[in-house]
Each structure stands twice: as C-alpha cells, then as structure tokens.
Design a protein around this motif. Structure first.
Motif, mmCIF file in Angstrom:
data_model
loop_
_atom_site.group_PDB
_atom_site.id
_atom_site.type_symbol
_atom_site.label_atom_id
_atom_site.label_comp_id
_atom_site.label_asym_id
_atom_site.label_seq_id
_atom_site.Cartn_x
_atom_site.Cartn_y
_atom_site.Cartn_z
ATOM 1 N N LEU A 149 -1.345 12.057 -21.136
ATOM 2 C CA LEU A 149 -2.249 12.329 -20.582
ATOM 3 C C LEU A 149 -2.807 10.707 -20.119
ATOM 4 C CD1 LEU A 149 -3.984 13.951 -18.690
ATOM 5 C CD2 LEU A 149 -5.293 14.059 -20.360
ATOM 6 N N ASP A 150 -3.173 10.237 -20.976
ATOM 7 C CA ASP A 150 -4.382 9.081 -21.529
ATOM 8 C C ASP A 150 -3.226 7.826 -20.843
ATOM 9 O OD1 ASP A 150 -6.416 10.007 -22.516
ATOM 10 O OD2 ASP A 150 -5.486 9.330 -24.920
ATOM 11 N N THR A 151 -1.326 8.133 -20.646
ATOM 12 C CA THR A 151 -1.024 6.918 -20.244
ATOM 13 C C THR A 151 -0.845 7.221 -18.827
ATOM 14 O OG1 THR A 151 0.613 7.001 -22.648
ATOM 15 C CG2 THR A 151 1.798 6.390 -20.476
ATOM 16 N N VAL A 152 -0.286 8.845 -18.989
ATOM 17 C CA VAL A 152 -0.825 8.375 -17.316
ATOM 18 C C VAL A 152 -2.260 8.268 -16.187
ATOM 19 C CG1 VAL A 152 -0.479 10.452 -15.357
ATOM 20 C CG2 VAL A 152 1.043 10.866 -17.447
ATOM 21 N N THR A 153 -2.985 8.743 -16.659
ATOM 22 C CA THR A 153 -4.338 8.102 -16.333
ATOM 23 C C THR A 153 -4.244 6.684 -16.268
ATOM 24 O OG1 THR A 153 -5.710 9.966 -17.606
ATOM 25 C CG2 THR A 153 -6.925 8.561 -17.320
ATOM 26 N N GLY A 154 -3.785 6.056 -16.980
ATOM 27 C CA GLY A 154 -3.990 4.183 -16.753
ATOM 28 C C GLY A 154 -2.981 3.901 -16.004
ATOM 29 N N GLN A 155 -2.057 4.650 -15.623
ATOM 30 C CA GLN A 155 -1.407 3.941 -14.904
ATOM 31 C C GLN A 155 -1.906 4.565 -13.184
ATOM 32 O OE1 GLN A 155 2.460 6.232 -15.860
ATOM 33 N NE2 GLN A 155 3.219 4.574 -16.481
ATOM 34 N N MET A 156 -2.354 6.235 -13.879
ATOM 35 C CA MET A 156 -3.624 5.898 -11.946
ATOM 36 C C MET A 156 -4.335 5.423 -11.871
ATOM 37 S SD MET A 156 -3.493 10.654 -12.376
ATOM 38 C CE MET A 156 -5.221 10.057 -10.890
ATOM 39 N N TYR A 196 0.685 -1.166 0.002
ATOM 40 C CA TYR A 196 -0.162 0.216 0.132
ATOM 41 C C TYR A 196 0.792 1.430 0.055
ATOM 42 C CZ TYR A 196 -3.400 3.129 1.369
ATOM 43 O OH TYR A 196 -4.777 4.275 1.288
ATOM 44 N N THR A 197 2.224 1.638 0.386
ATOM 45 C CA THR A 197 2.951 1.818 0.914
ATOM 46 C C THR A 197 3.634 2.832 -0.517
ATOM 47 O OG1 THR A 197 3.887 1.436 3.267
ATOM 48 C CG2 THR A 197 4.902 3.421 2.271
ATOM 49 N N THR A 198 3.823 1.431 -1.368
ATOM 50 C CA THR A 198 3.986 1.617 -2.441
ATOM 51 C C THR A 198 3.592 2.735 -3.683
ATOM 52 O OG1 THR A 198 5.997 0.047 -2.047
ATOM 53 C CG2 THR A 198 5.806 1.152 -4.034
ATOM 54 N N VAL A 199 2.128 1.904 -3.872
ATOM 55 C CA VAL A 199 0.794 2.226 -5.019
ATOM 56 C C VAL A 199 0.691 3.707 -4.099
ATOM 57 C CG1 VAL A 199 -0.712 1.702 -5.630
ATOM 58 C CG2 VAL A 199 1.243 -0.857 -4.403
ATOM 59 N N LEU A 200 0.141 3.658 -3.091
ATOM 60 C CA LEU A 200 0.205 5.100 -2.638
ATOM 61 C C LEU A 200 1.000 6.353 -2.881
ATOM 62 C CD1 LEU A 200 -1.929 7.152 -1.123
ATOM 63 C CD2 LEU A 200 -0.592 6.533 0.812
ATOM 64 N N ILE A 217 -9.310 8.827 -5.765
ATOM 65 C CA ILE A 217 -9.231 8.751 -4.286
ATOM 66 C C ILE A 217 -8.762 9.904 -3.430
ATOM 67 C CG2 ILE A 217 -8.788 6.018 -4.938
ATOM 68 C CD1 ILE A 217 -5.897 6.117 -3.741
ATOM 69 N N HIS A 218 -8.257 10.922 -4.344
ATOM 70 C CA HIS A 218 -8.335 12.218 -3.358
ATOM 71 C C HIS A 218 -8.863 12.643 -2.921
ATOM 72 C CE1 HIS A 218 -8.073 13.327 -7.709
ATOM 73 N NE2 HIS A 218 -8.010 14.437 -7.746
ATOM 74 N N LYS A 219 -10.561 12.449 -3.196
ATOM 75 C CA LYS A 219 -11.576 12.888 -3.360
ATOM 76 C C LYS A 219 -12.693 12.109 -2.284
ATOM 77 C CE LYS A 219 -11.596 16.332 -6.276
ATOM 78 N NZ LYS A 219 -11.376 17.407 -6.258
ATOM 79 N N TYR A 245 0.803 7.046 -6.931
ATOM 80 C CA TYR A 245 -0.222 7.267 -7.409
ATOM 81 C C TYR A 245 -0.374 8.842 -7.037
ATOM 82 C CZ TYR A 245 -4.674 9.364 -7.556
ATOM 83 O OH TYR A 245 -6.405 10.123 -7.636
ATOM 84 N N GLN A 246 0.711 9.424 -5.652
ATOM 85 C CA GLN A 246 0.633 10.717 -5.467
ATOM 86 C C GLN A 246 1.602 11.486 -6.538
ATOM 87 O OE1 GLN A 246 1.679 10.343 -1.800
ATOM 88 N NE2 GLN A 246 0.064 10.261 -0.857
ATOM 89 N N LYS A 247 2.420 10.623 -7.096
ATOM 90 C CA LYS A 247 3.385 11.381 -7.852
ATOM 91 C C LYS A 247 2.056 11.381 -9.268
ATOM 92 C CE LYS A 247 7.878 9.610 -5.748
ATOM 93 N NZ LYS A 247 8.485 8.395 -5.998
ATOM 94 N N LEU A 248 2.200 10.583 -9.692
ATOM 95 C CA LEU A 248 1.388 10.240 -11.178
ATOM 96 C C LEU A 248 0.408 11.469 -10.759
ATOM 97 C CD1 LEU A 248 0.737 6.306 -11.161
ATOM 98 C CD2 LEU A 248 2.165 7.944 -13.036
ATOM 99 N N LEU A 249 -0.657 11.944 -9.849
ATOM 100 C CA LEU A 249 -1.169 13.518 -9.878
ATOM 101 C C LEU A 249 -1.149 14.396 -9.872
ATOM 102 C CD1 LEU A 249 -4.332 13.636 -9.313
ATOM 103 C CD2 LEU A 249 -3.915 14.001 -6.354
ATOM 104 N N LYS A 250 0.158 14.414 -9.704
ATOM 105 C CA LYS A 250 0.852 16.004 -9.607
ATOM 106 C C LYS A 250 1.341 15.424 -11.350
ATOM 107 C CE LYS A 250 2.849 16.084 -5.556
ATOM 108 N NZ LYS A 250 4.168 16.071 -4.266
ATOM 109 N N GLU A 251 1.384 15.069 -12.117
ATOM 110 C CA GLU A 251 2.024 14.507 -12.908
ATOM 111 C C GLU A 251 1.456 14.625 -14.101
ATOM 112 O OE1 GLU A 251 4.158 12.013 -16.227
ATOM 113 O OE2 GLU A 251 4.286 11.205 -14.887
ATOM 114 N N ARG A 252 -0.142 14.185 -13.877
ATOM 115 C CA ARG A 252 -1.217 14.480 -14.900
ATOM 116 C C ARG A 252 -1.833 16.374 -14.098
ATOM 117 N NH1 ARG A 252 -7.253 13.731 -15.299
ATOM 118 N NH2 ARG A 252 -7.800 12.795 -16.632
ATOM 119 N N SER A 253 -1.749 16.667 -13.456
ATOM 120 C CA SER A 253 -2.442 18.169 -13.397
ATOM 121 C C SER A 253 -0.987 18.819 -13.821
ATOM 122 C CB SER A 253 -1.820 18.577 -11.506
ATOM 123 O OG SER A 253 -2.721 17.595 -11.084
#
Length: 366
Positions: free
Chosen positions: A175-182, A147-151, A257-259, A154-162
């Motif tokens: 954008l599609d690639t990062v969204t798929g990873q998220m 969970y620690t690793t995946v969280l 999940i940030h919501k 996700y937090q890094k990917l969220l910043k990248e998508r933003s």
C-alpha cells in the motif's frame, strides 16, 4: 489547421456526400431543424475525437437500414496534408491515416484538432465534477503526450490501491509503495492541470468582455487536494498520511486528483447559483474561444472551431460580441436555423443551406 475535404457515407441522414472547404474561412450551415446541419459538425468532431458528443452509441450514427458508416477527411496540419479515414462496422472502429491502418487511437486523435461548442455544453456547470475533470483531461491529452502517459499510470495505480484496501488484510508495505507511486504521478498531473486552467482563465477572461460589455468578470478556480503553487509532493504525502486510517476503514481512496473540480464564477458569484442561461452560454463561448487561443499558443496553430446552434438565446449585442471574438485566420464551422447577415462579419464567410441531408452553397430561404 484546416479541413480541406470531408466525405461521408451512410452517416446519419447522409447517404454519400463530399465537400470541399476554404481555409481560414467561416463556413455557415443554415437550414431548418432536423435537416443535417449538426450531423455535419458531428462528423468533423468524430474525426477529431473518435466519438460523438450527442450519443455514446456509435452504432446509432449509421444511416437507417445500413450496416456501416465511413468518414474521411483531408487535413492541412502544420503545412502537411493528412488523410484520415474512420470506418465503423460490426461494432468496431477501423482507422486509417494516409491510407495506412492505425492501431492506436492515440495515433489518430488530435491530428484533426477541433474545439466544439454545443448547447449541451451548458450542463458542464451543473454536472458532476467528473465531467469537468474529463474536459480538462480531454484537452491536455491532445496537447501533452507526457500527460496522457502519466494519467494512464495514475488511473491504474488508483485501481490497484483500491484493490489493496478492499483486501481482508491489506498489505501495508505494498500500500505504501503504490501510494508513493501515485504521489509521483499526481505531482506531474496537478502541475499540468493547474497551468492549463490558469492559461485558460487568462485567455477566456480576455474574450469574455465582448459578451458582457465589460460589466462582468470571469474567474475559474482549480480545486485540487493540495495547493498547486506550493510543494505538491510534500502536501500529497501529508494528505495521504492523514487519510490512511479512514481509507483503511472505508476501503477506498479518499484523496487524489480523481476528486478534482473546477469552479466558475462571475463577479465573485458561482455561475451555478446566479447566472442566467444567456450568461452561461456567454461564459461557455468565451471558454471555447479561449481554449482555441490556448491551443494556438501551445501548438502554433488554431484548431477548427465548431459552433452548433450558437446564435440561439444570444441577444443582438452578444451575437456581435461573439463574432468579433472569433479567432482570425482560422477555420470555423457554424450551424444555425436563424437568419445571418454577411454584413456581420469582417473575415471570409461562406454560406450553405442544408435540406434533407443535401448541402448547397449559397443563402436561401429556410
């Protein structure tokens, strides 16, 4: 799990102090306000989480006039002794495990697993969803390395998508690639969060009747962007497809999940709308004791249970309900400014009086 020894140096109002504690025993710190009872609980909590729940400024934990503080604990964990030491100096934490330097916080946090109740916890019900998500994450990080690793991913990917969305001309392929990873990361995280909340509700609901004499039913609802019992991946894909134009227009990620949030209710009514302070305190105590049972089920041993100023605003019946609900064969630390009778307990109890940063064993007038 047991804390065998605790040493403090220049921590809060303690100059130098060393204590030994009996395993699987309730330790009660009594004393007037502002004498150091909560400071002792806080020191144990710090060795578990590497932070205080009372302040975000670690510098303020140093005794007045000094430049550094030291905390040291000897912990029995799964039959092995672990020596933990944390030194805070020049704005930095220096960590040692069995006298060897520790470079990563993740190699230190959770060795001493402690669950805390404090009156400040009651704001969890009315705080922003971020605080409730943080509560879930804080516990799952201690229970699951994956969970620690995946969280973190996700937090890094969220910043990248933003960042992609904020670009003058967003790269749609990226954008599609990062969204798929998220989506991949969230599929794991939502499943683990849902399972954790379900188990917490089960355990806390078994404890809660002791506080309510069976008159109230506790429920916890996990609110996520999808139905956790369905196909999480497919639902997330659909949700991101629907929100794409809005995200491009608003330049932010509106789904994820940030919501997430938690809802707590009694007899079907939201706690934030109808519960009294006594009911909120009872629910929070049931959550903390239930969390101890979750950790026991997942790890095979109880964490330390830290209860700060726990008896205030509880009537006599709820106090006795609390004591009856405390985990057996576990180590518990309680602070109180109120009289406590040894006759209330049916398990080993030791009393201490704290006065101006000095702790003595025994029951004295306070």
């Amino acid at each position: 799990m047991n804390l065998q020894k605790l040493k403090l140096s220049d921590y809060r109002n303690f100059e130098t102090a060393s204590f030994s504690f009996e395993p699987d025993t309730i330790h009660i710190f009594r004393g007037k306000n502002a004498q150091g009872k909560t400071n002792l609980i806080e020191a144990i909590y710090f060795l578990s989480h590497l932070r205080s729940w009372r302040t975000s400024k670690t510098q303020s934990l140093i005794r007045h006039g000094q430049k550094t503080f030291l905390l040291e604990g000897t912990v029995e964990n799964r039959g092995r002794l672990e020596k933990l030491r944390s030194v805070f100096s020049s704005g930095k934490k220096f960590l040692f495990r069995n006298d060897k330097p520790v470079r990563s916080f993740s190699d230190f946090v959770g060795i001493l697993n402690a669950v805390l109740f404090s009156p400040d916890d009651l704001t969890l019900f009315s705080d922003s969803p971020k605080e409730r998500r943080r509560m879930i994450d804080m516990e799952l990080v201690k229970l699951s390395r994956s969970y620690t690793t995946v969280l973190s991913t996700y937090q890094k990917l969220l910043k990248e998508r933003s960042a992609i969305l904020k670009a003058y001309r967003p790269d749609r392929i990226l954008l599609d690639t990062v969204t798929g990873q998220m989506i991949d990361a969230q599929t794991v995280l939502i499943a683990q969060r849902h399972a954790f909340v379900q188990l917490l509700e089960e355990k806390a609901s078994k404890v809660f009747p002791a506080f309510s004499q069976g008159r109230e039913q506790l429920a916890i609802r996990y609110k996520s962007p999808v139905d956790p019992t369905g196909d999480i991946r497919a639902q997330l894909k659909e949700a991101y497809d629907k929100s794409l134009n809005r995200d491009l227009q608003m330049k932010t990620t509106s789904v994820g999940i940030h919501k997430d949030d938690l809802e707590f209710s009694l007899n079907g009514k939201l706690i934030t709308q109808t519960a009294s302070q006594g009911q909120k305190r009872s629910v929070m105590l049931a959550l903390k004791i239930g969390l101890c049972d979750v950790i026991r089920e997942k790890t095979g041993q109880y964490p330390l249970l830290l209860l700060d100023d726990v008896f205030s605003e509880l009537d006599h019946e709820r106090r006795l309900g609390l004591i009856a609900s405390l985990p057996k064969n576990s180590q518990i630390f309680i602070t109180t400014a109120e009289p406590v009778s040894p006759a209330w307990f049916d398990q080993p109890v030791k009393f201490y009086t704290v006065d101006h940063g000095v702790m003595k064993e025994g029951i004295f007038d306070v």
